[in-house]
Design a protein around this motif. Structure first.
Motif, mmCIF file in Angstrom:
data_model
loop_
_atom_site.group_PDB
_atom_site.id
_atom_site.type_symbol
_atom_site.label_atom_id
_atom_site.label_comp_id
_atom_site.label_asym_id
_atom_site.label_seq_id
_atom_site.Cartn_x
_atom_site.Cartn_y
_atom_site.Cartn_z
ATOM 1 N N GLY A 71 0.789 -1.227 0.000
ATOM 2 C CA GLY A 71 0.000 0.000 0.000
ATOM 3 C C GLY A 71 0.822 1.277 0.000
ATOM 4 N N THR A 72 2.142 1.153 -0.052
ATOM 5 C CA THR A 72 2.997 2.342 -0.084
ATOM 6 C C THR A 72 3.655 2.466 -1.454
ATOM 7 O OG1 THR A 72 4.939 1.153 0.754
ATOM 8 C CG2 THR A 72 3.488 2.180 2.387
ATOM 9 N N TRP A 73 4.338 3.585 -1.650
ATOM 10 C CA TRP A 73 5.052 3.862 -2.890
ATOM 11 C C TRP A 73 6.555 3.849 -2.620
ATOM 12 C CZ3 TRP A 73 3.119 4.772 -7.825
ATOM 13 C CH2 TRP A 73 1.728 4.774 -7.925
ATOM 14 N N GLN A 74 7.256 2.981 -3.315
ATOM 15 C CA GLN A 74 8.710 2.939 -3.195
ATOM 16 C C GLN A 74 9.296 3.995 -4.135
ATOM 17 O OE1 GLN A 74 10.909 -0.192 -5.124
ATOM 18 N NE2 GLN A 74 12.387 -0.237 -3.452
ATOM 19 N N TRP A 75 10.272 4.723 -3.642
ATOM 20 C CA TRP A 75 10.989 5.668 -4.504
ATOM 21 C C TRP A 75 12.458 5.295 -4.526
ATOM 22 C CZ3 TRP A 75 14.975 8.706 -2.705
ATOM 23 C CH2 TRP A 75 15.064 8.902 -1.334
ATOM 24 N N SER A 76 13.080 5.507 -5.680
ATOM 25 C CA SER A 76 14.503 5.272 -5.856
ATOM 26 C C SER A 76 15.071 6.450 -6.630
ATOM 27 C CB SER A 76 14.764 3.993 -6.653
ATOM 28 O OG SER A 76 14.246 2.876 -5.983
ATOM 29 N N GLY A 77 16.044 7.137 -6.043
ATOM 30 C CA GLY A 77 16.662 8.276 -6.696
ATOM 31 C C GLY A 77 17.814 7.858 -7.583
ATOM 32 N N LEU A 78 17.890 8.482 -8.735
ATOM 33 C CA LEU A 78 18.943 8.216 -9.709
ATOM 34 C C LEU A 78 19.542 9.546 -10.157
ATOM 35 C CD1 LEU A 78 17.018 5.622 -11.904
ATOM 36 C CD2 LEU A 78 18.698 5.108 -10.150
ATOM 37 N N GLY A 79 20.252 9.514 -11.243
ATOM 38 C CA GLY A 79 20.846 10.705 -11.815
ATOM 39 C C GLY A 79 21.921 10.293 -12.791
ATOM 40 N N PRO A 80 22.654 11.253 -13.338
ATOM 41 C CA PRO A 80 23.702 10.919 -14.295
ATOM 42 C C PRO A 80 24.897 10.289 -13.573
ATOM 43 C CG PRO A 80 23.806 13.229 -13.763
ATOM 44 C CD PRO A 80 22.575 12.686 -13.076
ATOM 45 N N HIS A 81 25.861 9.856 -14.345
ATOM 46 C CA HIS A 81 27.096 9.322 -13.766
ATOM 47 C C HIS A 81 27.768 10.440 -12.979
ATOM 48 C CE1 HIS A 81 30.579 6.801 -13.329
ATOM 49 N NE2 HIS A 81 31.338 7.825 -13.692
ATOM 50 N N VAL A 82 27.920 10.222 -11.687
ATOM 51 C CA VAL A 82 28.542 11.233 -10.824
ATOM 52 C C VAL A 82 29.638 10.581 -9.993
ATOM 53 C CG1 VAL A 82 26.506 12.728 -10.683
ATOM 54 C CG2 VAL A 82 26.804 10.901 -9.010
ATOM 55 N N ARG A 83 30.496 11.403 -9.459
ATOM 56 C CA ARG A 83 31.617 10.914 -8.649
ATOM 57 C C ARG A 83 31.125 10.337 -7.317
ATOM 58 N NH1 ARG A 83 36.866 14.054 -8.508
ATOM 59 N NH2 ARG A 83 37.899 12.112 -8.927
ATOM 60 N N GLU A 84 30.136 10.974 -6.723
ATOM 61 C CA GLU A 84 29.701 10.581 -5.386
ATOM 62 C C GLU A 84 28.176 10.537 -5.293
ATOM 63 O OE1 GLU A 84 30.714 12.310 -1.059
ATOM 64 O OE2 GLU A 84 32.209 12.730 -2.602
ATOM 65 N N ARG A 85 27.623 9.421 -4.843
ATOM 66 C CA ARG A 85 26.180 9.261 -4.614
ATOM 67 C C ARG A 85 25.851 9.685 -3.190
ATOM 68 N NH1 ARG A 85 23.240 8.697 -9.178
ATOM 69 N NH2 ARG A 85 24.599 7.737 -10.695
ATOM 70 N N LEU A 86 24.584 9.922 -2.925
ATOM 71 C CA LEU A 86 24.116 10.289 -1.589
ATOM 72 C C LEU A 86 23.217 9.189 -1.039
ATOM 73 C CD1 LEU A 86 23.093 13.986 -2.342
ATOM 74 C CD2 LEU A 86 25.219 13.192 -1.300
ATOM 75 N N LEU A 87 23.125 9.114 0.265
ATOM 76 C CA LEU A 87 22.223 8.174 0.933
ATOM 77 C C LEU A 87 21.302 8.953 1.857
ATOM 78 C CD1 LEU A 87 24.711 5.327 1.868
ATOM 79 C CD2 LEU A 87 23.071 5.348 -0.012
ATOM 80 N N PRO A 88 20.088 8.546 2.060
ATOM 81 C CA PRO A 88 19.459 7.396 1.426
ATOM 82 C C PRO A 88 19.053 7.726 -0.011
ATOM 83 C CG PRO A 88 17.852 8.497 2.809
ATOM 84 C CD PRO A 88 19.170 9.218 2.992
ATOM 85 N N HIS A 89 19.049 6.732 -0.842
ATOM 86 C CA HIS A 89 18.650 6.926 -2.235
ATOM 87 C C HIS A 89 17.336 6.210 -2.555
ATOM 88 C CE1 HIS A 89 20.730 3.078 -2.313
ATOM 89 N NE2 HIS A 89 20.034 2.806 -3.389
ATOM 90 N N GLN A 90 16.738 5.576 -1.537
ATOM 91 C CA GLN A 90 15.420 4.963 -1.735
ATOM 92 C C GLN A 90 14.735 4.755 -0.396
ATOM 93 O OE1 GLN A 90 16.198 1.262 -3.738
ATOM 94 N NE2 GLN A 90 16.287 0.134 -1.840
ATOM 95 N N SER A 91 13.412 4.705 -0.463
ATOM 96 C CA SER A 91 12.599 4.447 0.728
ATOM 97 C C SER A 91 11.148 4.300 0.276
ATOM 98 C CB SER A 91 12.745 5.590 1.737
ATOM 99 O OG SER A 91 12.149 5.216 2.973
ATOM 100 N N TYR A 92 10.221 4.474 1.208
ATOM 101 C CA TYR A 92 8.791 4.333 0.932
ATOM 102 C C TYR A 92 8.042 5.548 1.457
ATOM 103 C CZ TYR A 92 9.916 -0.532 0.022
ATOM 104 O OH TYR A 92 10.453 -1.689 -0.483
ATOM 105 N N GLU A 93 6.992 5.914 0.742
ATOM 106 C CA GLU A 93 6.109 7.014 1.145
ATOM 107 C C GLU A 93 4.666 6.556 1.008
ATOM 108 O OE1 GLU A 93 6.970 9.876 2.473
ATOM 109 O OE2 GLU A 93 9.123 9.544 2.230
ATOM 110 N N ASP A 94 3.774 7.314 1.647
ATOM 111 C CA ASP A 94 2.347 6.959 1.640
ATOM 112 C C ASP A 94 1.656 7.225 0.307
ATOM 113 O OD1 ASP A 94 2.526 6.192 4.288
ATOM 114 O OD2 ASP A 94 1.875 8.137 5.041
ATOM 115 N N THR A 95 2.146 8.215 -0.446
ATOM 116 C CA THR A 95 1.488 8.577 -1.707
ATOM 117 C C THR A 95 2.510 8.692 -2.835
ATOM 118 O OG1 THR A 95 1.726 10.977 -1.475
ATOM 119 C CG2 THR A 95 -0.223 9.948 -0.421
ATOM 120 N N ALA A 96 2.010 8.609 -4.055
ATOM 121 C CA ALA A 96 2.869 8.763 -5.233
ATOM 122 C C ALA A 96 3.476 10.163 -5.280
ATOM 123 C CB ALA A 96 2.066 8.499 -6.506
ATOM 124 N N ARG A 97 2.704 11.174 -4.919
ATOM 125 C CA ARG A 97 3.216 12.548 -4.941
ATOM 126 C C ARG A 97 4.350 12.737 -3.945
ATOM 127 N NH1 ARG A 97 0.685 16.500 -8.488
ATOM 128 N NH2 ARG A 97 -0.706 15.189 -9.700
#
Length: 104
Positions: free
Chosen positions: A50-76
């Motif tokens: 019943g939740t929405w999983q999100w995963s953050g992406l982007g172009p090829h970069v030197r350093e990624r950030l965390l967290p880059h994914q989780s769950y939220e109650d709505t798509a928005r």
């Protein structure tokens, strides 16, 4: 709803699933021009049902950030997390956003 988040980037169906007639409502990818910034998808089963999983992406970069994914109650809310992640990722790596959008 005036309090509902209005996406800033383009969101499209990730891929329609012919065996799932509702898949066009449950799986989306966000784009900044030709750069895929992330994905949101509805979790129909399991512990996060019943939740929405999100995963953050982007172009090829030197350093990624965390967290880059989780769950939220709505798509928005999930889309907002992806967009925030992408903007922080780009700023952290000294890169400019390629093509800001109005969410069309």
């Amino acid at each position: 709803m005036p309090d509902e988040y209005a996406p800033k980037y383009r969101w499209r169906v990730t891929w329609p699933d012919p065996e799932d007639a509702g898949s066009h409502k449950t799986d989306f990818s966000g784009w900044d021009g030709d750069v895929r910034i992330g994905r949101i998808r509805f979790e129909p089963n399991g512990l996060q049902k019943g939740t929405w999983q999100w995963s953050g992406l982007g172009p090829h970069v030197r350093e990624r950030l965390l967290p880059h994914q989780s769950y939220e109650d709505t798509a928005r809310k999930a889309a907002a997390m992806v967009e925030d992640y992408y903007e922080r990722l780009m700023a952290h790596n000294g890169l400019e956003i390629r093509q800001p959008s109005t969410g069309e």
